[in-house]
Write a protein that holds these residues in place. Structure first.
Motif, PDB file in Angstrom:
ATOM      1  N   THR A 238      40.221  48.861  45.431  1.00 52.31           N
ATOM      2  CA  THR A 238      41.142  48.715  46.554  1.00 52.31           C
ATOM      3  C   THR A 238      40.555  47.705  47.527  1.00 52.31           C
ATOM      4  OG1 THR A 238      40.097  50.496  47.799  1.00 52.31           O
ATOM      5  CG2 THR A 238      41.954  51.102  46.387  1.00 52.31           C
TER       6      THR A 238
ATOM      7  N   ASP B 188      45.825  43.851  48.569  1.00 55.68           N
ATOM      8  CA  ASP B 188      46.949  43.962  47.653  1.00 55.68           C
ATOM      9  C   ASP B 188      47.597  42.597  47.471  1.00 55.68           C
ATOM     10  OD1 ASP B 188      46.751  46.769  47.308  1.00 55.68           O
ATOM     11  OD2 ASP B 188      47.711  47.065  49.248  1.00 55.68           O
TER      12      ASP B 188
ATOM     13  N   ASN C  25      37.573  44.882  47.677  1.00 58.07           N
ATOM     14  CA  ASN C  25      37.116  45.182  49.029  1.00 58.07           C
ATOM     15  C   ASN C  25      35.887  44.352  49.395  1.00 58.07           C
ATOM     16  OD1 ASN C  25      35.552  46.892  47.214  1.00 58.07           O
ATOM     17  ND2 ASN C  25      34.678  47.766  49.059  1.00 58.07           N
TER      18      ASN C  25
END
Length: 315
Positions: free
Chosen positions: A138, A141, A210
């Motif tokens: 993550t 996006d 990240n």
């Protein structure tokens, strides 16, 4: 004689009993949630491992037909100087594997002589392929936007990826045309060249968004990639680190960045799996290397012919 019916009072929960029951339920939920999250992460880690296994199979299928593994990426340069600016086209190892990853239709849309940024290459550079994405990753996006050093936008729709090939120990930005691993600019390394043994030589590993963006598509000439603005280390590198990674040490970096190193930069390995990263080895196996691995051993794994003896129980 008439008898009146007997009445028994109905006993209800007291407030204290109700609070005790709620507290017990809360404790059970608190105990259950970590177990559920752990099970979900175990499934994500397994899926990530399977993605790398498929990439490994594709690498060996490519090798079976071409005699070598695919280049890290393909490009020309402005001058014969190895550190001269790259001119493209820039297509990376991931694009060259499409035909072996059950994507023949997409592979057939690629014109390897044309730049990635032209409109004719839009189909392949924008498609989202789950096989190049780790489900645990993550941080950002959507597609990747890249600019040159002066801030001019070069591409805004580059497909993201989270697996980068192993260039070796040396920094990719400073040694783009030669490294001591398996992949670099215009490389043509085969199994015959991996004299340290395919089971102890890295082929690819993870980089979570990240920390910094990566891609399976290729390298955009003159672009630079920077670490995520929210990451603790702020740096920018040439865009070839988006398809490659290194371990260190390097001539001007005398340390090794082990997996999930707190000071990881845009050219390092990093994942959101607790404790380490998944890595693909040149024999096609996938292993989880802990972040507590001996940095020297981790560095030895990135060389193809360094002569280091590393046993499997050391990592």
């Amino acid at each position: 004689m008439r008898f009146s019916p007997s009445f028994r009072p109905v006993r209800a929960f007291t407030l204290i009993e109700l609070l005790v029951v709620i507290a017990i339920i809360g404790v059970l939920i608190a105990l259950l949630l970590p177990a559920v999250q752990s099970a979900r992460e175990a499934a994500r880690r397994m899926q990530c491992s399977n993605h790398l296994k498929q990439i490994g199979l594709a690498m060996h299928n490519y090798h079976a037909t071409q005699g070598t593994f695919p280049p890290g990426y393909i490009t020309g340069t402005e001058t014969p100087n190895p550190n001269s600016p790259e001119t493209g086209p820039g297509w990376g190892w991931g694009t060259m594997l499409l035909n072996n990853l059950e994507q023949p239709a997409l592979y057939n849309t690629v014109n390897f002589s044309r730049p990635i940024t032209v409109s004719a290459s839009q189909t392949v550079r924008t498609v989202n392929l789950s096989g190049f994405l780790c489900p645990s990753s993550t941080g950002r996006d959507g597609p990747v936007t890249l600019r040159d050093a002066s801030g001019v936008s070069l591409v805004t729709d580059l497909s993201a990826g989270q697996y980068v090939a192993s260039a070796g120990q040396w920094e990719i930005e400073e040694f783009p045309s030669q490294n001591n691993g398996v992949f670099y600019r215009n490389s043509r390394i085969g199994v015959r060249d991996i004299r340290d043994g395919t089971s102890t030589t890295l082929m690819a590993g993870e980089r979570s968004r990240n920390v910094a963006d990566a891609t399976w598509v290729g390298v955009i000439p003159y672009a630079e990639v920077c670490t995520n603005p929210e990451w603790r280390v702020q740096e920018c590198e040439t865009a070839n680190v988006m398809v490659l990674s290194h371990t260190g040490p390097s001539p001007d970096q005398r340390w090794v960045d082990a997996p999930n190193h707190k000071g990881a930069g845009a050219d390092d390995y990093w994942s959101l799996h607790p404790g380490g990263c998944n890595f693909l080895f040149c024999d096609g196996s996938v292993r989880f290397i802990k972040e507590s691995v001996d940095p020297r051993i981790f560095s030895f794994l990135s060389t193809r012919a360094g002569g280091e003896a590393v046993s499997a129980d050391r990592f």
